[in-house]
Design a protein around this motif. Sequence first.
Motif, PDB file in Angstrom:
ATOM      1  N   GLY A  13      33.522   6.831 -68.088  1.00 21.27           N
ATOM      2  CA  GLY A  13      33.500   7.811 -67.611  1.00 21.27           C
ATOM      3  C   GLY A  13      32.896   9.210 -69.228  1.00 21.27           C
ATOM      4  O   GLY A  13      33.157  10.610 -68.503  1.00 21.27           O
ATOM      5  N   GLY A  14      32.222   9.239 -70.491  1.00 23.08           N
ATOM      6  CA  GLY A  14      32.626   9.874 -71.011  1.00 23.08           C
ATOM      7  C   GLY A  14      30.706  10.879 -71.166  1.00 23.08           C
ATOM      8  O   GLY A  14      30.897  11.997 -71.670  1.00 23.08           O
ATOM      9  N   LYS A  15      30.056  10.353 -69.937  1.00 21.94           N
ATOM     10  CA  LYS A  15      29.107  10.895 -69.828  1.00 21.94           C
ATOM     11  C   LYS A  15      29.194  12.156 -69.242  1.00 21.94           C
ATOM     12  O   LYS A  15      30.106  12.645 -68.700  1.00 21.94           O
ATOM     13  CB  LYS A  15      28.162  10.091 -68.391  1.00 21.94           C
ATOM     14  CG  LYS A  15      27.479   8.726 -69.463  1.00 21.94           C
ATOM     15  CD  LYS A  15      26.557   9.125 -70.078  1.00 21.94           C
ATOM     16  CE  LYS A  15      25.484   8.339 -71.301  1.00 21.94           C
ATOM     17  NZ  LYS A  15      24.857   8.048 -71.666  1.00 21.94           N
ATOM     18  N   ILE A  16      28.407  13.317 -69.914  1.00 27.83           N
ATOM     19  CA  ILE A  16      28.310  14.690 -69.872  1.00 27.83           C
ATOM     20  C   ILE A  16      27.519  15.246 -68.211  1.00 27.83           C
ATOM     21  O   ILE A  16      25.965  14.491 -69.011  1.00 27.83           O
ATOM     22  CB  ILE A  16      28.740  15.843 -71.044  1.00 27.83           C
ATOM     23  CG1 ILE A  16      29.915  15.692 -71.445  1.00 27.83           C
ATOM     24  CG2 ILE A  16      28.680  16.868 -70.618  1.00 27.83           C
ATOM     25  CD1 ILE A  16      28.954  16.178 -73.563  1.00 27.83           C
ATOM     26  N   ASP A  17      27.410  15.902 -67.361  1.00 22.85           N
ATOM     27  CA  ASP A  17      26.604  15.729 -66.472  1.00 22.85           C
ATOM     28  C   ASP A  17      25.984  17.734 -66.882  1.00 22.85           C
ATOM     29  O   ASP A  17      26.936  18.201 -67.231  1.00 22.85           O
ATOM     30  CB  ASP A  17      27.879  16.697 -65.158  1.00 22.85           C
ATOM     31  CG  ASP A  17      26.942  16.246 -64.177  1.00 22.85           C
ATOM     32  OD1 ASP A  17      25.488  17.371 -63.872  1.00 22.85           O
ATOM     33  OD2 ASP A  17      27.346  16.483 -62.111  1.00 22.85           O
ATOM     34  N   ARG A  18      24.992  17.113 -67.074  1.00 22.88           N
ATOM     35  CA  ARG A  18      24.362  18.159 -67.308  1.00 22.88           C
ATOM     36  C   ARG A  18      24.315  19.728 -67.065  1.00 22.88           C
ATOM     37  O   ARG A  18      23.866  20.371 -67.472  1.00 22.88           O
ATOM     38  CB  ARG A  18      22.885  18.326 -67.835  1.00 22.88           C
ATOM     39  CG  ARG A  18      22.139  17.630 -69.313  1.00 22.88           C
ATOM     40  CD  ARG A  18      23.392  16.069 -69.507  1.00 22.88           C
ATOM     41  NE  ARG A  18      22.697  16.012 -71.146  1.00 22.88           N
ATOM     42  CZ  ARG A  18      23.229  14.590 -71.381  1.00 22.88           C
ATOM     43  NH1 ARG A  18      24.610  14.441 -70.994  1.00 22.88           N
ATOM     44  NH2 ARG A  18      22.541  13.825 -72.390  1.00 22.88           N
ATOM     45  N   ASP A  19      24.075  19.240 -66.068  1.00 20.71           N
ATOM     46  CA  ASP A  19      24.450  20.665 -64.401  1.00 20.71           C
ATOM     47  C   ASP A  19      25.684  21.550 -64.569  1.00 20.71           C
ATOM     48  O   ASP A  19      25.677  22.733 -63.770  1.00 20.71           O
ATOM     49  CB  ASP A  19      24.143  19.893 -63.018  1.00 20.71           C
ATOM     50  CG  ASP A  19      22.449  19.886 -62.748  1.00 20.71           C
ATOM     51  OD1 ASP A  19      21.774  19.818 -64.064  1.00 20.71           O
ATOM     52  OD2 ASP A  19      22.167  18.317 -61.988  1.00 20.71           O
ATOM     53  N   GLN A  20      26.250  20.669 -65.576  1.00 20.71           N
ATOM     54  CA  GLN A  20      28.004  21.666 -64.974  1.00 20.71           C
ATOM     55  C   GLN A  20      28.327  21.976 -66.668  1.00 20.71           C
ATOM     56  O   GLN A  20      30.245  21.942 -66.880  1.00 20.71           O
ATOM     57  CB  GLN A  20      29.042  20.730 -63.982  1.00 20.71           C
ATOM     58  CG  GLN A  20      28.275  20.713 -62.596  1.00 20.71           C
ATOM     59  CD  GLN A  20      29.690  19.924 -61.526  1.00 20.71           C
ATOM     60  OE1 GLN A  20      29.508  18.917 -61.298  1.00 20.71           O
ATOM     61  NE2 GLN A  20      31.013  19.829 -62.156  1.00 20.71           N
ATOM     62  N   ILE A  21      27.997  22.141 -67.246  1.00 20.29           N
ATOM     63  CA  ILE A  21      27.687  22.734 -68.810  1.00 20.29           C
ATOM     64  C   ILE A  21      27.783  24.152 -69.029  1.00 20.29           C
ATOM     65  O   ILE A  21      26.551  25.233 -68.150  1.00 20.29           O
ATOM     66  CB  ILE A  21      26.833  22.733 -69.908  1.00 20.29           C
ATOM     67  CG1 ILE A  21      26.926  21.316 -70.048  1.00 20.29           C
ATOM     68  CG2 ILE A  21      27.391  23.167 -71.582  1.00 20.29           C
ATOM     69  CD1 ILE A  21      25.300  20.489 -70.638  1.00 20.29           C
ATOM     70  N   TYR A  22      29.358  24.634 -68.540  1.00 20.36           N
ATOM     71  CA  TYR A  22      29.428  26.181 -68.629  1.00 20.36           C
ATOM     72  C   TYR A  22      29.787  27.055 -69.777  1.00 20.36           C
ATOM     73  O   TYR A  22      30.216  26.481 -71.077  1.00 20.36           O
ATOM     74  CB  TYR A  22      30.352  26.413 -67.658  1.00 20.36           C
ATOM     75  CG  TYR A  22      30.243  26.037 -66.309  1.00 20.36           C
ATOM     76  CD1 TYR A  22      29.372  25.801 -65.920  1.00 20.36           C
ATOM     77  CD2 TYR A  22      31.481  25.787 -65.460  1.00 20.36           C
ATOM     78  CE1 TYR A  22      28.617  24.740 -64.650  1.00 20.36           C
ATOM     79  CE2 TYR A  22      31.171  25.100 -64.450  1.00 20.36           C
ATOM     80  CZ  TYR A  22      29.478  24.599 -64.060  1.00 20.36           C
ATOM     81  OH  TYR A  22      29.607  24.227 -62.714  1.00 20.36           O
ATOM     82  N   ALA A  23      29.703  28.173 -69.856  1.00 22.20           N
ATOM     83  CA  ALA A  23      30.119  29.140 -71.202  1.00 22.20           C
ATOM     84  C   ALA A  23      31.071  29.702 -70.473  1.00 22.20           C
ATOM     85  O   ALA A  23      31.366  30.689 -70.031  1.00 22.20           O
ATOM     86  CB  ALA A  23      28.723  29.762 -71.822  1.00 22.20           C
ATOM     87  N   ILE A  24      31.778  29.824 -72.336  1.00 25.37           N
ATOM     88  CA  ILE A  24      33.280  31.336 -71.710  1.00 25.37           C
ATOM     89  C   ILE A  24      32.750  32.000 -72.883  1.00 25.37           C
ATOM     90  O   ILE A  24      32.807  32.302 -73.956  1.00 25.37           O
ATOM     91  CB  ILE A  24      34.090  31.018 -72.225  1.00 25.37           C
ATOM     92  CG1 ILE A  24      35.012  29.665 -70.143  1.00 25.37           C
ATOM     93  CG2 ILE A  24      35.505  31.683 -72.075  1.00 25.37           C
ATOM     94  CD1 ILE A  24      35.467  30.585 -69.585  1.00 25.37           C
ATOM     95  N   VAL A  25      32.943  33.083 -72.348  1.00 25.67           N
ATOM     96  CA  VAL A  25      33.555  34.435 -73.210  1.00 25.67           C
ATOM     97  C   VAL A  25      34.328  35.334 -73.580  1.00 25.67           C
ATOM     98  O   VAL A  25      34.650  35.944 -72.287  1.00 25.67           O
ATOM     99  CB  VAL A  25      31.418  35.771 -73.182  1.00 25.67           C
ATOM    100  CG1 VAL A  25      31.757  36.740 -74.147  1.00 25.67           C
ATOM    101  CG2 VAL A  25      30.085  34.729 -72.955  1.00 25.67           C
ATOM    102  N   PRO A  26      34.922  34.818 -74.142  1.00 27.39           N
ATOM    103  CA  PRO A  26      36.792  35.296 -74.333  1.00 27.39           C
ATOM    104  C   PRO A  26      36.444  37.410 -74.479  1.00 27.39           C
ATOM    105  O   PRO A  26      36.100  37.581 -75.853  1.00 27.39           O
ATOM    106  CB  PRO A  26      37.363  34.679 -75.183  1.00 27.39           C
ATOM    107  CG  PRO A  26      36.749  34.179 -75.904  1.00 27.39           C
ATOM    108  CD  PRO A  26      35.423  34.438 -75.260  1.00 27.39           C
TER     109      PRO A  26
END
Length: 322
Positions: A13-26
Amino acid sequence: MAEPPCKVARTDGGKIDRDQIYAIVPARAGSKGVKGKNIRDFCGKPLMGWQIENGLKSKYIKRVFVSTDSEEYRQVALKCGAEVPFLRPAEISHDTATDFQLMEHFLGWMAENEPHNKPSLIVQLRPTAPCLTVQTVDAAIELFLKHEDEDYDSLRSVTPHDHEPFNMYFLDPRENVRLTPVIPVSHHKDDPSQIIEEPQSVARQILPKIYWHNAYVDIMRPRVITEQKCCMGKRCLAFHMNPDDTADIDTLDGGPVEGRGGQKEGAAGGFSMSSCRPEQCPLQPALGTCCAFRGGLVARNFSGACLSTSALVPGVSPRADG
């Protein structure tokens, strides 16, 4: 020469869901270096706004979150288009709080409140690198996606650095007059099997290259945080950047500042900025030149380079104030 390690393919299950790539700005509010740094106006936007914009414009990032401990910061982030569904607790918003703590808090909130929308990949974008472009953000994500089947836990942007770390030492905590090398053992740059027992005493030409984590773009799989309890993990992919493309804002400068071209300009007490390439600076189209912030004013360096008091100094990094 020793053979390089072979690529490792994942089958679990190493595949990355392209619809759930999120950015965090601390963006915590308690900066000791520059009070209110992350919301101060920088060339027409709050400082954090430049990274929020990068996330919103990215081809790959689907949601942009700001992690802050301040209601004032929250309102600014919302106006810039970010999501701020929570405030970070005070106990993980102090000077020595870690990236791992804020990421663990974010993932915990997602698991509790949006269990079906948990991120498949987290992209950390720090406010103190406003010359970062969306093209660079997307290139880093593309590189990670290209290697998604090779078991990489994370990616970090790096720039080449000199060999000074080989000549750096700790003071032994038990004998505070005794030097202990930061890098006690290394290897020949052309042959990893040739161990160098005392790299401090050999010609630097035979030592391997050293790279500095410039903290522009960090990418990590959530499993690194939840399972390994860290942000980098065991396998970190390098995203190479040119040192001239790196510009950080991390200190409040109250004296004369020297630019890359040697000019000195007086400062009214504003951000100091390391060098970057003006033709690639996202602020250049609006201002006509690369710039540095000075107490609400833009001070221009007529050499065409951003002014610098802390350019690429080890330990002076935007990662320190999330």
